[in-house]
Design a protein around this motif. Structure first.
Motif, mmCIF file in Angstrom:
data_model
loop_
_atom_site.group_PDB
_atom_site.id
_atom_site.type_symbol
_atom_site.label_atom_id
_atom_site.label_comp_id
_atom_site.label_asym_id
_atom_site.label_seq_id
_atom_site.Cartn_x
_atom_site.Cartn_y
_atom_site.Cartn_z
ATOM 1 N N LEU A 374 45.166 50.165 40.411
ATOM 2 C CA LEU A 374 44.965 50.675 39.052
ATOM 3 C C LEU A 374 44.756 49.541 38.055
ATOM 4 C CD1 LEU A 374 47.373 53.727 38.838
ATOM 5 C CD2 LEU A 374 44.894 53.720 38.784
ATOM 6 N N SER A 375 45.234 48.349 38.357
ATOM 7 C CA SER A 375 44.926 47.202 37.502
ATOM 8 C C SER A 375 43.430 46.914 37.519
ATOM 9 C CB SER A 375 45.712 45.967 37.977
ATOM 10 O OG SER A 375 45.519 44.882 37.118
ATOM 11 N N ALA A 376 42.809 47.065 38.688
ATOM 12 C CA ALA A 376 41.353 46.893 38.785
ATOM 13 C C ALA A 376 40.630 47.958 37.961
ATOM 14 C CB ALA A 376 40.921 46.962 40.246
ATOM 15 N N VAL A 377 41.111 49.197 38.069
ATOM 16 C CA VAL A 377 40.527 50.282 37.264
ATOM 17 C C VAL A 377 40.701 49.979 35.776
ATOM 18 C CG1 VAL A 377 40.677 52.736 36.709
ATOM 19 C CG2 VAL A 377 40.895 51.974 39.079
ATOM 20 N N GLY A 378 41.885 49.479 35.411
ATOM 21 C CA GLY A 378 42.146 49.155 34.017
ATOM 22 C C GLY A 378 41.242 48.056 33.498
ATOM 23 N N ALA A 379 41.001 47.016 34.305
ATOM 24 C CA ALA A 379 40.112 45.930 33.877
ATOM 25 C C ALA A 379 38.696 46.446 33.648
ATOM 26 C CB ALA A 379 40.117 44.819 34.920
ATOM 27 N N LEU A 380 38.236 47.312 34.546
ATOM 28 C CA LEU A 380 36.905 47.899 34.376
ATOM 29 C C LEU A 380 36.871 48.798 33.140
ATOM 30 C CD1 LEU A 380 34.102 48.092 35.627
ATOM 31 C CD2 LEU A 380 34.895 50.025 36.977
ATOM 32 N N LEU A 381 37.933 49.580 32.945
ATOM 33 C CA LEU A 381 38.035 50.420 31.757
ATOM 34 C C LEU A 381 38.030 49.573 30.490
ATOM 35 C CD1 LEU A 381 38.567 53.197 30.416
ATOM 36 C CD2 LEU A 381 41.012 52.817 30.827
ATOM 37 N N GLY A 382 38.742 48.438 30.531
ATOM 38 C CA GLY A 382 38.746 47.536 29.385
ATOM 39 C C GLY A 382 37.365 47.003 29.084
ATOM 40 N N GLY A 383 36.597 46.674 30.131
ATOM 41 C CA GLY A 383 35.237 46.199 29.917
ATOM 42 C C GLY A 383 34.351 47.252 29.284
ATOM 43 N N VAL A 384 34.476 48.508 29.741
ATOM 44 C CA VAL A 384 33.677 49.603 29.165
ATOM 45 C C VAL A 384 34.065 49.841 27.707
ATOM 46 C CG1 VAL A 384 33.199 52.070 29.314
ATOM 47 C CG2 VAL A 384 33.310 50.693 31.406
ATOM 48 N N LEU A 385 35.382 49.933 27.448
ATOM 49 C CA LEU A 385 35.837 50.131 26.067
ATOM 50 C C LEU A 385 35.439 48.964 25.168
ATOM 51 C CD1 LEU A 385 39.437 51.602 26.597
ATOM 52 C CD2 LEU A 385 37.429 52.804 25.720
ATOM 53 N N GLY A 386 35.550 47.737 25.704
ATOM 54 C CA GLY A 386 35.176 46.574 24.924
ATOM 55 C C GLY A 386 33.714 46.594 24.527
ATOM 56 N N GLU A 387 32.867 47.047 25.452
ATOM 57 C CA GLU A 387 31.439 47.140 25.156
ATOM 58 C C GLU A 387 31.165 48.215 24.113
ATOM 59 O OE1 GLU A 387 27.800 45.376 25.836
ATOM 60 O OE2 GLU A 387 29.566 44.937 27.070
ATOM 61 N N LEU A 388 31.936 49.315 24.141
ATOM 62 C CA LEU A 388 31.694 50.435 23.237
ATOM 63 C C LEU A 388 32.330 50.258 21.860
ATOM 64 C CD1 LEU A 388 32.205 53.423 25.727
ATOM 65 C CD2 LEU A 388 30.032 52.548 24.833
ATOM 66 N N VAL A 389 33.600 49.818 21.833
ATOM 67 C CA VAL A 389 34.337 49.785 20.561
ATOM 68 C C VAL A 389 34.818 48.397 20.173
ATOM 69 C CG1 VAL A 389 35.081 52.180 20.813
ATOM 70 C CG2 VAL A 389 36.540 50.355 21.698
ATOM 71 N N GLY A 390 34.579 47.397 21.013
ATOM 72 C CA GLY A 390 34.973 46.035 20.683
ATOM 73 C C GLY A 390 36.290 45.640 21.327
ATOM 74 N N ALA A 391 36.498 44.334 21.435
ATOM 75 C CA ALA A 391 37.675 43.810 22.115
ATOM 76 C C ALA A 391 38.968 44.149 21.376
ATOM 77 C CB ALA A 391 37.549 42.289 22.285
#
Length: 432
Positions: A374-391
């Motif tokens: 789930l940490s891997a899923v979270g990192a990918l989720l963070g990348g998607v959110l970062g691209e959409l709404v910013g870091a």
């Protein structure tokens, strides 16, 4: 007058403080862990910064890179436990170190040849992740064999001191190396550390007996047995749920930290290393206060209270602006470091104490599959959110998610337990 009896006491007290470190084999594991953890801290910072600085990668690419390191836990985490229960764990540890050292060396070589790409970094991250699965599962399964179950808390606490010290000094060293040599070249130092770690493991004298495996045994039923063991125990299941939830949102949070600090805060690699070192200070403090805190709160309550009280420290970083307020946020990360060590020492020791030898690999693999997967899923989720709404916004979301991680253990028998239950003896097999 000087007491004649005071002379011989000092060596005895010194030996008492050393504890397991007086034993040659544990000392080998301790030294192996020390150099490997310092190397790991270099890689944790240098690999994503190589993507951000050397390759100008975007938020989504950094998120994918972070997830690749953990993706192996999802893909091979469960069968790895069954395989490891069939092998000598010390040998698995040595091979894992050697392979990771060789793979890391390809990054500076490609950079010098001017052929480094984000795809190579993905491949390196995934390969390191695969052998980290085998290393971590073997490592936690090997410790009970090496020190005995009655010394697990001491062994885990001493190894947490190493990890926390590496978190303290490793990022500072990594930041300076990246500043002086660039991020790709800094990875060569981790390769050397992995090689040294393997040498210390080779020096361990005590040998494991080869595990007995029935001729008709199959991997799938063994995986199911490991899953059933974890989830039929209510306390163990609640710990796995809490750890997995924490790792999911911490994965999203940390994936964007390495983007947020250089781009939004304008921090140099050296300053980023110092900020991560503050997290290590908290971990070091946590390693020293685990015993008194556990004695005060009780084993069960220490697990969930440590997470509840310290996780809000993550909220300070997305609230920060360039300048001195970043270092207040760093102090908040240090607080999280304290809580995570108190939590980990207690829950890992409980898991190791509870599990029969023949199931240790599968139990640890099941936990790692869920928690690190789930940490891997979270990192990918963070990348998607970062691209959409910013870091920055992603950091807010991740911090709030981590703050809720205490709930599974709070709504379990752990809430009021002072002492964790002892394992029941395994029934003897019934003759046909």
């Amino acid at each position: 007058m000087i007491s004649l009896g005071s002379g011989p006491v000092a060596p005895e007290k010194r030996q008492e403080r050393l504890g397991l470190l007086r034993e040659h084999d544990f000392r080998g594991l301790f030294l192996s862990t020390t150099v490997a953890q310092f190397g790991y801290q270099i890689t944790s910072l240098a690999l994503p910064l190589a993507a951000v600085i050397a390759l100008d990668a975007g938020e989504f690419e950094v998120g994918v890179l972070s997830s690749m390191t953990m993706a192996a836990f999802l893909l091979i985490g469960l069968p790895a436990g069954a395989w490891i229960d069939r092998m000598r764990r010390r040998r698995v540890l040595i091979v894992s170190d050697v392979v990771r050292a060789a793979v890391l060396l390809t990054v500076p070589l490609a950079w010098w040849a001017d052929v480094l790409t984000i795809w190579q970094l993905y491949a390196v991250a995934f390969t390191i992740g695969v052998f980290t699965v085998f290393f971590d599962v073997s490592y936690q399964s090997y410790l009970p064999h090496l020190v005995g179950r009655d010394k697990l808390v001491e062994g885990n606490a001493k190894l947490e001191v190493v990890r926390s010290t590496a978190q303290l000094g490793g990022p500072v060293l990594a930041g300076q190396l990246i500043g002086w040599l660039t991020a790709p070249v800094a990875l060569a130092f981790d390769a050397v550390a992995m090689g040294a770690s393997a040498l210390f493991l080779v020096g361990i004298r005590r040998r494991e007996a080869k595990p007995e495996v029935a001729h008709d045994s199959r991997i799938l039923p063994e995986i199911k047995e490991g899953l059933a063991f974890v989830f039929r125990n209510r306390i163990l299941a609640s710990i796995v749920a809490a750890t997995s939830w924490w790792n999911l949102w911490m994965g999203a949070y940390m994936a964007m930290v390495v983007v947020f600090l250089p781009r939004d805060m304008g921090m140099t690699p050296g300053e980023i290393g110092l900020l991560f070192a503050v997290f290590g200070v908290g971990g070091l403090v946590g390693a020293f206060v685990t015993r008194p805190v556990t004695a005060w709160l009780g084993e069960g309550r220490a697990i969930w209270i440590s997470t509840l009280v310290t996780s809000p420290g993550l909220l300070l970083l997305p609230a920060a602006e360039p300048g001195w307020r970043v270092w207040i946020a760093a102090a908040g990360m240090g607080l999280v470091g304290v809580g995570s060590v108190v939590y980990n020492v207690n829950q890992v020791s409980f898991r190791q104490r509870l599990t029969p030898d023949r199931l240790l690999g599968r139990m640890n693999a099941t936990v790692r599959f869920l928690a690190w997967g789930l940490s891997a899923v979270g990192a990918l989720l963070g990348g998607v959110l970062g691209e959409l709404v910013g870091a920055r916004t992603t950091l807010w979301v991740g911090a709030v998610g981590v703050c809720l991680a205490f709930l599974p253990v709070f709504f379990s028998p752990l809430r009021n337990l002072r002492e964790l239950p002892k394992p029941e003896p395994e029934p003897e097999p019934v003759a046909a």
